[in-house]
Design an enzyme around this catalytic site. Structure first.
Site, PDB file in Angstrom:
ATOM      1  N   HIS A 291      -0.155   4.719  -7.093  1.00  0.00           N
ATOM      2  CA  HIS A 291      -1.623   4.695  -7.190  1.00  0.00           C
ATOM      3  C   HIS A 291      -2.132   3.263  -7.349  1.00  0.00           C
ATOM      4  CE1 HIS A 291      -5.570   6.459  -8.351  1.00  0.00           C
ATOM      5  NE2 HIS A 291      -5.671   5.333  -9.034  1.00  0.00           N
ATOM      6  N   GLU A 292      -1.568   2.555  -8.311  1.00  0.00           N
ATOM      7  CA  GLU A 292      -2.032   1.187  -8.569  1.00  0.00           C
ATOM      8  C   GLU A 292      -1.614   0.228  -7.455  1.00  0.00           C
ATOM      9  OE1 GLU A 292      -4.194   0.829 -10.708  1.00  0.00           O
ATOM     10  OE2 GLU A 292      -3.891   2.722 -11.773  1.00  0.00           O
TER      11      GLU A 292
END
Length: 419
Positions: A18-19
């Protein structure tokens, strides 16, 4: 112990992916990504590469990418401040020391008259020794030093706010997008390893000594009807059999285009809840055709995403209570159960959680990616962004409410463990 390792791996993978999406698109847009963090709270590991500090933090409740301009980063230097400055080979200021100047013996101490670290990158100051008024250029990669902590300055064109609405929206959306892509890749992997479940009631393996073997059913047979009732898919077939423990059923089977009639008596099996269900000793058929595997990744993400959205809709309308939600403890408990069933089911569970993380993050709530996209939509319509302080207040309130919700959900998880 296997569950602990599996949970850490799964959590780390979901947050990392996600990051990573946020990080990649921040860099592609020319933003200065100051930190890439897994977890919140105190640092337990850090590593700097180029402009970005990579950290693992103590509290496993998410992660973040800190982009220049997202929040106040450096102390504003007002006229009259005494600072230390160091220079590079081009005689440009490459280090601005705010305090503890005595620890930098090579620094030149000056009094600030005017400093611009965003646009013009200049320092107008008085030399405290000669009282001379001097203007210096500031290097684009100069370091701002406060309490001996060095921070790279961020000219305005490296800040989040300087970019177009489209680039900012893509940077925010990239996190959930990567979660969806991760789920697709996992389903592709599962498809190539075990194949894609066939929709029809087509048989895979037939258990030795089972009612199915005694009825002379073989791998590849497709059940078309039971007791005269048409069977359209595998789920319908399984439910019909489970509802009839120790009962005789008549089957109509398609075997390579030939119709065969047979019958059998189902076995009776007791579940963990004490319920008796019927079984005949067969497994589902799987297809490993590349085209089927390719489409499987997308269709699974769509189907699971639709179920999650339906559940969220029921939550909003009150058809589903907050007690149905699971926090970290509940997810850990569920992961423990899934791990016992094998690695393929574990990866299936990971893909489902990745889809869930992507969808939840797109909800239009402050502190979530969806909330930031909502403000960017407002900016696109209005032609200018909302005041950063007001937006910051909204996100702070949203984050506080999310933390309260997480605490409540975690408490419910713990209560369920002792029920």
């Amino acid at each position: 112990m296997n569950t602990v390792i599996a949970f850490i791996f799964m959590f780390g993978l979901l947050v990392f992916i996600h990051e990573l999406g946020h990080l990649i698109f921040a860099k592609r847009a020319g933003m200065l990504a100051r930190e890439f963090a897994i977890g919140f709270g105190p640092k337990i590991f850090s590593y700097r590469k180029d402009e970005t500090l990579y950290t693992i933090r103590l509290l496993p409740i998410g992660g973040y990418v800190r982009v220049a301009g997202d929040d106040p980063e450096i102390v504003e230097l007002k006229p009259g401040y005494h600072i230390g400055i160091e220079f590079n080979e081009q005689n440009k200021v490459n280090k601005i020391i705010v305090n503890n100047k005595s620890k930098y013996p090579n620094a030149k101490v000056v009094e600030v008259e005017h400093i611009d670290l965003d646009h013009d990158l200049i320092l107008l100051c008085h030399d405290l020794n000669t009282e001379e008024r001097i203007q210096y250029e500031i290097d684009r990669k100069a370091l701002f030093v406060m309490d001996e902590k060095e921070t790279l300055i961020a000219p305005y064109d490296r800040q989040f706010g300087s970019k177009s609405v489209g680039k900012k929206a893509m940077q925010v959306f990239a996190g959930p997008l990567m979660n969806f892509l991760l789920a697709i890749v996992i389903f592709w992997g599962l498809g190539f390893v075990q194949g894609v479940p066939v929709e029809e009631a087509s048989l895979g393996s037939v258990e030795e000594g089972s009612p199915a073997e005694q009825a002379e059913l073989v791998e590849g047979d497709t059940i078309t009807s039971i007791d005269g009732k048409e069977i359209n898919d595998w789920t319908e077939f399984v439910l019909y059999v489970q509802e009839r423990p120790s009962e005789e059923i008549a089957l109509t089977v398609d075997r390579a285009g030939e119709t065969i009639e047979t019958s059998l008596v189902t076995n009776s099996y007791e579940t963990e809840t004490g319920e008796m269900i019927g079984r005949i000793g067969v497994t589902r058929d799987f297809d490993k055709a590349p085209l089927e595997v390719f489409s499987y990744g997308f269709t699974q993400v769509y189907e699971i995403g639709k179920l999650i959205l339906d559940a969220l809709g029921m939550l909003v309308t009150g058809q589903l209570s907050l007690d149905a939600l699971a926090g970290p403890v509940g997810i850990y408990t569920a992961t423990d159960e899934v791990v016992q069933t094998g690695i393929l089911n574990f990866f299936m569970w990971t893909a489902m959680l990745s889809i869930n993380l992507g969808i939840v993050n797109l909800l239009p709530l402050p502190a979530l990616d969806g909330g930031r996209l909502m403000f960017l939509g407002y900016e696109a319509i209005r032609g200018k962004p909302l005041d950063p302080q007001k937006e910051g207040i909204f996100h702070f309130i949203g984050f506080a409410l999310l933390m309260l919700l997480m605490i409540a959900v975690t408490w419910n998880d713990i209560e369920r463990l002792f029920m």
